[in-house]
Enzyme design. Structure first.
Site, PDB file in Angstrom:
ATOM      1  N   ASN A  19       0.861  -1.188   0.000  1.00 50.16           N
ATOM      2  CA  ASN A  19       0.000   0.000   0.000  1.00 50.16           C
ATOM      3  C   ASN A  19       0.897   1.237   0.000  1.00 50.16           C
ATOM      4  OD1 ASN A  19      -1.428   2.273   1.078  1.00 50.16           O
ATOM      5  ND2 ASN A  19      -3.090   0.897   1.614  1.00 50.16           N
ATOM      6  N   HIS A  78       0.898   6.274   1.694  1.00 53.47           N
ATOM      7  CA  HIS A  78       1.619   7.267   2.495  1.00 53.47           C
ATOM      8  C   HIS A  78       2.772   7.948   1.756  1.00 53.47           C
ATOM      9  CE1 HIS A  78      -1.159   6.663   5.564  1.00 53.47           C
ATOM     10  NE2 HIS A  78      -0.825   5.408   5.769  1.00 53.47           N
ATOM     11  N   HIS A  91      -5.697   3.512  -1.701  1.00 57.34           N
ATOM     12  CA  HIS A  91      -7.036   3.815  -1.204  1.00 57.34           C
ATOM     13  C   HIS A  91      -7.421   5.209  -1.694  1.00 57.34           C
ATOM     14  CE1 HIS A  91      -9.721   4.220   2.682  1.00 57.34           C
ATOM     15  NE2 HIS A  91     -10.399   4.432   1.573  1.00 57.34           N
ATOM     16  N   ARG A 102      -7.348  12.509   1.021  1.00 59.50           N
ATOM     17  CA  ARG A 102      -6.280  12.825   1.969  1.00 59.50           C
ATOM     18  C   ARG A 102      -4.890  12.489   1.410  1.00 59.50           C
ATOM     19  NH1 ARG A 102      -7.122   9.695   7.464  1.00 59.50           N
ATOM     20  NH2 ARG A 102      -8.981  10.985   7.527  1.00 59.50           N
ATOM     21  N   GLU A 135      -8.668   0.300  -2.937  1.00 57.32           N
ATOM     22  CA  GLU A 135      -9.548   0.310  -1.764  1.00 57.32           C
ATOM     23  C   GLU A 135     -10.501   1.491  -1.884  1.00 57.32           C
ATOM     24  OE1 GLU A 135      -6.150  -1.356   1.338  1.00 57.32           O
ATOM     25  OE2 GLU A 135      -6.950   0.659   1.571  1.00 57.32           O
ATOM     26  N   GLU A 144     -10.698  -9.468   3.308  1.00 57.84           N
ATOM     27  CA  GLU A 144      -9.406  -9.104   3.899  1.00 57.84           C
ATOM     28  C   GLU A 144      -9.643  -8.970   5.399  1.00 57.84           C
ATOM     29  OE1 GLU A 144      -7.036  -6.065   2.034  1.00 57.84           O
ATOM     30  OE2 GLU A 144      -6.106  -5.517   3.944  1.00 57.84           O
ATOM     31  N   HIS A 196      -3.443  -4.358   7.764  1.00 52.60           N
ATOM     32  CA  HIS A 196      -3.580  -3.180   8.626  1.00 52.60           C
ATOM     33  C   HIS A 196      -2.707  -3.328   9.870  1.00 52.60           C
ATOM     34  CE1 HIS A 196      -5.433   0.722   9.272  1.00 52.60           C
ATOM     35  NE2 HIS A 196      -5.143   0.481  10.530  1.00 52.60           N
TER      36      HIS A 196
HETATM   37  N1  PXP Z   1      -5.599  -3.118   4.251  1.00 49.99           N
HETATM   38  C1  PXP Z   1      -6.569  -2.180   4.224  1.00 49.99           C
HETATM   39  C2  PXP Z   1      -7.948  -2.575   3.865  1.00 49.99           C
HETATM   40  C3  PXP Z   1      -6.267  -0.833   4.511  1.00 49.99           C
HETATM   41  O1  PXP Z   1      -7.245   0.085   4.467  1.00 49.99           O
HETATM   42  C4  PXP Z   1      -4.929  -0.481   4.784  1.00 49.99           C
HETATM   43  C5  PXP Z   1      -4.532   0.935   4.991  1.00 49.99           C
HETATM   44  O2  PXP Z   1      -5.174   1.537   5.999  1.00 49.99           O
HETATM   45  C6  PXP Z   1      -3.960  -1.492   4.823  1.00 49.99           C
HETATM   46  C7  PXP Z   1      -4.332  -2.798   4.553  1.00 49.99           C
HETATM   47  C8  PXP Z   1      -2.538  -1.187   5.123  1.00 49.99           C
HETATM   48  O3  PXP Z   1      -2.398  -0.822   6.461  1.00 49.99           O
HETATM   49  P1  PXP Z   1      -1.004  -0.305   6.989  1.00 49.99           P
HETATM   50  O4  PXP Z   1      -0.707   0.970   6.292  1.00 49.99           O
HETATM   51  O5  PXP Z   1      -1.218  -0.147   8.458  1.00 49.99           O
HETATM   52  O6  PXP Z   1       0.010  -1.375   6.658  1.00 49.99           O
END
Ligand code: PXP
Length: 243
Positions: free
Chosen positions: A7, A10, A43, A49, A70, A151, A190
């Site tokens: 992901n 960030h 996402h 954001r 997402e 998930e 997550h």
């Molecule tokens: N899976 C989902 C559905 C998410 O929304 C997110 C990001 O919030 C993640 C995984 C990745 O989470 P993280 O950034 O904490 O690794």
């Protein structure tokens, strides 16, 4: 085989805090892929954001692995997703009303709506996932929507310590088993990082882990490719050696 979706939200967060043109998440994606990740996850939030609509379109045109988008149950974002056609979408909660007490999508109370959305994605050949707590009721409801995947939300596990973490871990193991038995592809994510991913990787039913924050943070020290390789190493060892 355990797959990694990285992901890269960030990277865009860092850009958006200054409303600058860099760092560009689309330029990071090839490094993630070169390091061996199996997919790119972003996402597109209603509040924009971090990731912007243009990022998603450019990623669709450039990535060579799989694009996982997402999105919340927002008609505006659903329409964008149907048009851009990622390989897969994961429905996530953004508003309080869509959340269960623990933080996953409340599929039980929105089953009909989710079923319709799943169908719209399937008509375009897009696979669907639902981001849920490892709760038997949510898993059964997910199956009833016709989704391909779920998930499992690992946030509670990631935040917990000691005995509570062990309990959360057992819930994830049982949830993964139940969902897989029902024929769903089971992913998780997550809050996973270099310290807590090993036991999660050892859960045999899991297909893909979606990990973002920890990898982007580690990349500040060692670069993106190395950060992805290190996480793949943790996952590989977890799957091979178990807990
Ligand atoms: N899976 C989902 C559905 C998410 O929304 C997110 C990001 O919030 C993640 C995984 C990745 O989470 P993280 O950034 O904490 O690794």
């Amino acid at each position: 085989m355990l797959f990694l979706g990285v992901n890269i939200d960030h990277v865009a967060t860092l850009r958006q805090v200054r409303l600058a043109s860099y760092p560009d998440p689309v330029e990071i994606a090839p490094l993630v892929e070169k390091a061996g990740a199996h997919g790119i996850t972003v996402h597109l939030r209603e509040d924009r954001r971090h990731i912007q609509e243009d990022d998603v379109r450019r990623l669709r045109d450039t990535i060579t692995t799989r694009l996982n988008l997402e999105l919340a149950l927002s008609e505006e974002i659903i329409r964008i997703a149907l048009e851009v056609r990622p390989d897969e979408v994961c429905l996530v909660p953004e508003r309080r009303a869509e959340l269960t007490t623990e933080g996953g999508l409340d599929v039980v109370s929105q089953k009909e709506k989710i079923r319709e959305v799943v169908e719209r994605f399937h008509e375009k050949g897009i696979k669907t996932s639902l981001f849920i707590d490892p709760d038997p009721i949510q898993i059964e409801a997910s199956l009833a929507t016709g989704t391909d995947m779920v998930e499992l939300h690992t946030g509670r596990y990631a935040e917990a310590r000691g005995e509570t973490r062990e309990k959360e871990y057992q819930r994830l193991c049982e949830g993964a088993k139940r969902a897989a038995l029902l024929g769903l592809q089971v992913n998780a994510g997550h809050g996973l990082n270099y310290e807590n991913t090993f036991p999660i990787a050892s859960i045999p039913e899991l297909h893909t882990l979606n990990i973002g924050h920890a990898i982007v943070a580690r990349a500040l020290f060692v670069g993106m490719e190395q950060a992805v390789r290190e996480m793949l190493g943790v996952m590989h060892r977890g799957r091979k050696e178990g807990v």
